[in-house]
Design a protein around this motif. Structure first.
Motif, PDB file in Angstrom:
ATOM      1  N   SER A 109       0.831  -1.212   0.000  1.00  0.00           N
ATOM      2  CA  SER A 109       0.000   0.000   0.000  1.00  0.00           C
ATOM      3  C   SER A 109       0.862   1.257   0.000  1.00  0.00           C
ATOM      4  N   GLU A 110       1.978   1.223   0.735  1.00  0.00           N
ATOM      5  CA  GLU A 110       2.856   2.400   0.765  1.00  0.00           C
ATOM      6  C   GLU A 110       3.463   2.661  -0.606  1.00  0.00           C
ATOM      7  N   CYS A 111       3.821   1.604  -1.323  1.00  0.00           N
ATOM      8  CA  CYS A 111       4.344   1.784  -2.688  1.00  0.00           C
ATOM      9  C   CYS A 111       3.351   2.551  -3.549  1.00  0.00           C
ATOM     10  N   LEU A 112       2.087   2.135  -3.503  1.00  0.00           N
ATOM     11  CA  LEU A 112       1.065   2.770  -4.325  1.00  0.00           C
ATOM     12  C   LEU A 112       0.746   4.181  -3.845  1.00  0.00           C
ATOM     13  N   LEU A 113       0.764   4.391  -2.538  1.00  0.00           N
ATOM     14  CA  LEU A 113       0.501   5.739  -2.017  1.00  0.00           C
ATOM     15  C   LEU A 113       1.580   6.725  -2.450  1.00  0.00           C
ATOM     16  N   LEU A 114       2.827   6.282  -2.476  1.00  0.00           N
ATOM     17  CA  LEU A 114       3.905   7.160  -2.925  1.00  0.00           C
ATOM     18  C   LEU A 114       3.743   7.534  -4.394  1.00  0.00           C
ATOM     19  N   VAL A 115       3.246   6.589  -5.205  1.00  0.00           N
ATOM     20  CA  VAL A 115       2.965   6.904  -6.614  1.00  0.00           C
ATOM     21  C   VAL A 115       1.839   7.924  -6.708  1.00  0.00           C
ATOM     22  N   LEU A 116       0.795   7.740  -5.909  1.00  0.00           N
ATOM     23  CA  LEU A 116      -0.327   8.689  -5.926  1.00  0.00           C
ATOM     24  C   LEU A 116       0.124  10.083  -5.514  1.00  0.00           C
ATOM     25  N   MET A 117       1.018  10.161  -4.547  1.00  0.00           N
ATOM     26  CA  MET A 117       1.512  11.463  -4.110  1.00  0.00           C
ATOM     27  C   MET A 117       2.341  12.127  -5.207  1.00  0.00           C
ATOM     28  N   SER A 118       3.129  11.348  -5.929  1.00  0.00           N
ATOM     29  CA  SER A 118       3.908  11.928  -7.033  1.00  0.00           C
ATOM     30  C   SER A 118       2.984  12.370  -8.172  1.00  0.00           C
ATOM     31  N   TYR A 119       1.924  11.594  -8.431  1.00  0.00           N
ATOM     32  CA  TYR A 119       0.967  11.988  -9.463  1.00  0.00           C
ATOM     33  C   TYR A 119       0.241  13.267  -9.068  1.00  0.00           C
ATOM     34  N   ASP A 120      -0.094  13.383  -7.792  1.00  0.00           N
ATOM     35  CA  ASP A 120      -0.738  14.607  -7.305  1.00  0.00           C
ATOM     36  C   ASP A 120       0.150  15.821  -7.526  1.00  0.00           C
ATOM     37  N   ARG A 121       1.451  15.701  -7.233  1.00  0.00           N
ATOM     38  CA  ARG A 121       2.385  16.816  -7.451  1.00  0.00           C
ATOM     39  C   ARG A 121       2.566  17.100  -8.942  1.00  0.00           C
ATOM     40  N   TYR A 122       2.534  16.036  -9.744  1.00  0.00           N
ATOM     41  CA  TYR A 122       2.657  16.223 -11.194  1.00  0.00           C
ATOM     42  C   TYR A 122       1.488  17.048 -11.731  1.00  0.00           C
ATOM     43  N   VAL A 123       0.278  16.698 -11.327  1.00  0.00           N
ATOM     44  CA  VAL A 123      -0.900  17.439 -11.802  1.00  0.00           C
ATOM     45  C   VAL A 123      -0.875  18.868 -11.268  1.00  0.00           C
ATOM     46  N   ALA A 124      -0.495  19.049  -9.988  1.00  0.00           N
ATOM     47  CA  ALA A 124      -0.499  20.373  -9.373  1.00  0.00           C
ATOM     48  C   ALA A 124       0.484  21.315 -10.037  1.00  0.00           C
ATOM     49  N   ILE A 125       1.640  20.814 -10.449  1.00  0.00           N
ATOM     50  CA  ILE A 125       2.692  21.685 -10.991  1.00  0.00           C
ATOM     51  C   ILE A 125       2.649  21.751 -12.514  1.00  0.00           C
ATOM     52  N   CYS A 126       2.369  20.648 -13.165  1.00  0.00           N
ATOM     53  CA  CYS A 126       2.381  20.635 -14.630  1.00  0.00           C
ATOM     54  C   CYS A 126       1.030  21.021 -15.233  1.00  0.00           C
ATOM     55  N   HIS A 127      -0.054  20.814 -14.503  1.00  0.00           N
ATOM     56  CA  HIS A 127      -1.393  21.176 -14.997  1.00  0.00           C
ATOM     57  C   HIS A 127      -2.166  21.904 -13.898  1.00  0.00           C
ATOM     58  N   PRO A 128      -1.666  23.039 -13.451  1.00  0.00           N
ATOM     59  CA  PRO A 128      -2.302  23.714 -12.301  1.00  0.00           C
ATOM     60  C   PRO A 128      -3.736  24.169 -12.563  1.00  0.00           C
ATOM     61  N   LEU A 129      -4.054  24.549 -13.790  1.00  0.00           N
ATOM     62  CA  LEU A 129      -5.404  25.040 -14.082  1.00  0.00           C
ATOM     63  C   LEU A 129      -6.427  23.910 -14.068  1.00  0.00           C
ATOM     64  N   ARG A 130      -5.985  22.687 -14.286  1.00  0.00           N
ATOM     65  CA  ARG A 130      -6.899  21.545 -14.319  1.00  0.00           C
ATOM     66  C   ARG A 130      -6.833  20.738 -13.019  1.00  0.00           C
ATOM     67  N   TYR A 131      -6.056  21.204 -12.047  1.00  0.00           N
ATOM     68  CA  TYR A 131      -5.829  20.414 -10.837  1.00  0.00           C
ATOM     69  C   TYR A 131      -7.127  20.125 -10.094  1.00  0.00           C
ATOM     70  N   SER A 132      -7.944  21.143  -9.864  1.00  0.00           N
ATOM     71  CA  SER A 132      -9.181  20.953  -9.104  1.00  0.00           C
ATOM     72  C   SER A 132     -10.177  20.079  -9.849  1.00  0.00           C
ATOM     73  N   VAL A 133     -10.062  20.010 -11.167  1.00  0.00           N
ATOM     74  CA  VAL A 133     -10.967  19.171 -11.955  1.00  0.00           C
ATOM     75  C   VAL A 133     -10.513  17.711 -11.932  1.00  0.00           C
ATOM     76  N   ILE A 134      -9.187  17.509 -12.005  1.00  0.00           N
ATOM     77  CA  ILE A 134      -8.643  16.143 -12.047  1.00  0.00           C
ATOM     78  C   ILE A 134      -8.638  15.509 -10.658  1.00  0.00           C
ATOM     79  N   MET A 135      -8.075  16.226  -9.693  1.00  0.00           N
ATOM     80  CA  MET A 135      -7.917  15.665  -8.342  1.00  0.00           C
ATOM     81  C   MET A 135      -9.097  16.050  -7.461  1.00  0.00           C
ATOM     82  N   THR A 136     -10.265  15.539  -7.814  1.00  0.00           N
ATOM     83  CA  THR A 136     -11.451  15.765  -6.980  1.00  0.00           C
ATOM     84  C   THR A 136     -11.380  14.838  -5.764  1.00  0.00           C
ATOM     85  N   TRP A 137     -12.189  15.148  -4.753  1.00  0.00           N
ATOM     86  CA  TRP A 137     -12.183  14.318  -3.556  1.00  0.00           C
ATOM     87  C   TRP A 137     -12.676  12.906  -3.863  1.00  0.00           C
TER      88      TRP A 137
END
Length: 310
Positions: A109-137
């Motif tokens: 589970s930790e392996c997958l969580l670390l990937v999710l955290m990196s994907y979250d940072r990728y979307v936040a920095i590389c696609h900031p305008l679409r972040y709230s649309v992609i990373m919904t709750w």
């Protein structure tokens, strides 16, 4: 031999094969690390739950990482501390299999969580305008549940494959807990299927996620270098460097332990590397995120300010 195969009721954990004085010294040292792990990750969970500024997908995944660290430490460390006080401590067969299942489940589970955290940072920095649309709750909760479910299911597969094996003795595990490779060494049957599944799990849960993290951070680094604002670039480096430190510590130790060529003393080597999982990684994670993350430090100052004001 058939009678011995069916009458396995307990294993003997050998722990650290050291002198009594060194074991007592390690008991005190590891007890401190255990306390720091619980307090540090507990503080991270408390800050995230109390501070509304930290109610974002990044810290949602970080809270799950803190839960994994606490759970992993609670699964392995108490047994090891008891073994340091009373060497060669027995553990029941059912308790050993449960410990193996939980260890593998939390690790996957930790392996997958670390990937999710990196994907979250990728979307936040590389696609900031679409972040709230992609990373919904809804997406974040689904991804978190998926990581826990996949980790538990794969751990269950490992345990089921172990249960089919005969154990003829001696039932002495040269480790401080029921680590899967150490348990398989006691089997008196061919473990090729177990080894194949372990190798496949390493590919899909270690090499694969580590590669995805590296790809994500290569895009993140390129995007950070294009940021014009010095403050924005500093903030991006601050949040991403902390996560990258955690990822490096986790994946490096896991890949070396499960995929690197074995040394002349593989079991002693495994004990050292598993200390990173049980102590150093869970202890360092909250320190890294608190010392290198401006938002966490700000939340800590606000919490301390409210406490002193009240």
């Amino acid at each position: 031999m058939g009678e011995n195969q069916t009458m396995v009721t307990e294993f003997l954990l050998l722990g650290f094969l050291l002198g009594p004085r060194i074991q007592m010294l390690l008991f005190g040292l590891f007890s401190l690390f255990y306390i720091f792990t619980l307090l540090g990750n507990g503080a991270i969970l408390g800050l995230i739950s109390l501070d509304s500024i930290l109610h974002t997908p990044m810290y949602f995944f970080l809270s799950h990482l803190a839960v994994v660290d606490i759970a992993y430490a609670c699964n392995t460390v108490p047994q090891m501390l008891a073994n340091l006080l009373h060497p060669a401590k027995p553990i029941s067969f059912a308790g050993c299999m449960t410990q193996t299942f939980l260890c593998l489940s939390f690790g996957h589970s930790e392996c997958l969580l670390l990937v999710l955290m990196s994907y979250d940072r990728y979307v936040a920095i590389c696609h900031p305008l679409r972040y709230s649309v992609i990373m919904t709750w809804r997406v974040c909760i689904t991804l978190a549940i998926t990581s826990w479910t996949c980790g538990s299911l794969l751990a269950l597969v490992h345990v089921v494959l172990i249960l089919r094996l005969p154990f003829c003795g001696p039932h002495e595990i040269n480790h401080f807990f029921c680590e899967i490779l150490s348990v398989l060494r006691l089997a008196c049957a061919d473990t090729w299927l177990n080894q194949v599944v372990i190798f496949a799990a390493c590919v899909f849960f270690l090499v694969g996620p580590a590669s995805l993290v590296l790809v994500s951070y290569s895009h993140i680094l390129a995007a950070i270098l294009r940021i014009q604002s010095g403050e924005g670039r500093r903030k991006a480096f601050s949040t991403c460097s902390s996560h990258l430190c955690v990822v490096g510590l986790f994946f490096d130790s896991a890949i070396i332990m499960y995929m690197a060529p074995k040394s002349r003393h593989p079991e002693e080597q495994q004990k050292v590397f598993f200390l990173f999982y049980s102590f150093f990684n869970p202890t360092l994670n909250p320190l890294i995120y608190s010392l290198r993350n401006a938002e966490v430090k700000g939340a800590l100052r606000r919490a301390l300010g409210k406490e002193s004001h009240s």
